[in-house]
Design an enzyme around this catalytic site. Structure first.
Site, short mmCIF file in Angstrom:
data_model
loop_
_atom_site.label_atom_id
_atom_site.label_comp_id
_atom_site.label_asym_id
_atom_site.label_seq_id
_atom_site.Cartn_x
_atom_site.Cartn_y
_atom_site.Cartn_z
N THR A 149 0.85 -1.19 0.00
CA THR A 149 0.00 0.00 0.00
C THR A 149 0.88 1.24 0.00
O THR A 149 1.99 1.23 0.54
CB THR A 149 -0.87 -0.02 1.27
OG1 THR A 149 -1.74 -1.13 1.20
CG2 THR A 149 -1.66 1.26 1.43
N LYS A 152 -2.36 -4.55 8.03
CA LYS A 152 -3.57 -5.38 8.03
C LYS A 152 -4.77 -4.49 8.31
O LYS A 152 -4.95 -4.00 9.41
CB LYS A 152 -3.45 -6.48 9.09
CG LYS A 152 -4.63 -7.45 9.12
CD LYS A 152 -4.71 -8.28 7.85
CE LYS A 152 -5.84 -9.29 7.90
NZ LYS A 152 -5.61 -10.36 8.87
#
Length: 332
Positions: free
Chosen positions: A197, A249
């Site tokens: 990301t 996460k």
């Protein structure tokens, strides 16, 4: 609208930080996998620094930097987005400034730069968050660049999905592939099965703040799954005290409202940016789940993580410059 900070209260000038994902990044990551990401971070950091030096607003800066990161396929955003369990791409992004204006999108399948669509949601609609077919229709109305959804599907991300399915799991940033003949979850040392990301935070000389985050999500995620990136206060947040972009996460980050908690600890407990971010990463989010980059209105910058590593970079007006992956005591 700009937030003006009394110059006398400023500790430093502008500052910028960006990340390319956090996770189980082995120290043995080979140069051919490590160096392109380091070079990309350096390139994007330089773009952001140059923009701040010519007084571009932080909102423009973070969009500019994240667009560039989305265009670099070594990260899990834009061109490098990973695949769902059905072999499709569902991208998401969020942008926010210190006035709490914000825009978010998810479920994108054709948009080249999700972060720019998120900004258009913020500026050209009465809403904050558009998703799936509605977001795609809005993208067409706004005339943003789109491509055929199949163009995001590459042999590399097909292979990552295959590895995840064989292991019967979803994978966060930089999860290592499992060999089929190995029963225990022992990582391979020679590569990663997922990309990271991306995000950027920036503050200018006046204390104006902005944050932007973009991702393709988890490898092998269920169709329709939404992570922390587009959720205000989870993966992305900015107010008049700080700007935060998280990675890791998504489910753990959402549960801990990681980005908002950094700001809340500053606002309600009087902690410094570094103290607040450290508490969120070390105490309130389970180990192995989160990394973040953040800047404050007074020019502080911090990049903590509780994963093995996080691709990250930052620079400040006083000349400080850092590009890193692992904790500073084990950096190569």
């Amino acid at each position: 609208m700009q937030i003006l900070i009394d110059p006398g209260s400023r500790e430093m000038g502008w500052a910028i930080a960006l990340h390319g994902g956090a996770g189980d990044i082995p120290l043995s990551l080979p140069p051919e996998r490590r160096q392109p990401r380091e070079a990309a971070l350096r390139h994007c950091l330089q773009i952001g620094v140059e923009a701040l030096k010519v007084n571009k607003p932080p909102l423009d800066v973070v969009e500019l930097v994240v667009r560039e990161l989305e265009n670099i396929p070594v990260f899990n955003a834009g061109k490098g987005s990973v695949l769902t369990s059905k072999g499709t791409v569902e991208m998401e992004a969020c942008i926010m400034d210190g006035t709490k204006r914000c825009g978010a999108v998810s479920g994108l399948t054709t948009v080249v730069n999700p972060i720019s669509l998120a900004r258009l949601v913020m500026e050209n609609t009465p809403h904050i968050y558009l998703a799936f077919d509605g977001a795609e229709a809005f993208a067409r109305e706004q005339g943003v660049e789109t491509v055929d959804a199949n163009s995001f599907i590459t042999p590399e991300n097909v292979e990552r999905l295959k590895q995840a399915k064989e292991a019967n799991r979803v994978q966060i940033d930089y999860t290592q592939p499992i060999q089929k003949d190995v029963k225990e979850n022992k990582p391979e040392a020679d590569g990663d099965s997922q990309l990271g990301t991306v995000g950027c935070v920036a503050v200018d000389d006046l204390g104006n703040l902005a944050s932007a985050t973009s991702t393709g999500g988890l490898v092998n995620k269920m169709v329709g799954r939404i992570g922390d990136t587009p959720i205000i206060g989870a993966g992305t947040y900015a107010n008049n005290l700080c700007a935060v972009s998280a990675t890791g996460k998504g489910e753990a980050i959402i549960r801990s409202t990681a980005a908002r908690d950094v700001a809340a600890l500053m606002e309600y407990k009087g902690l410094s940016l570094k103290e607040a971010a450290a508490y969120v990463v070390e105490e309130s989010t389970p180990k192995g789940n989160v990394g973040l980059v953040a800047v404050s209105a007074t020019g502080e910058v911090t990049m903590p993580f509780n994963t093995t590593g996080m691709f990250r970079a930052c620079a400040t007006e006083d000349g400080y410059w850092e590009i890193g992956i692992w904790p500073s005591d084990v950096q190569k």
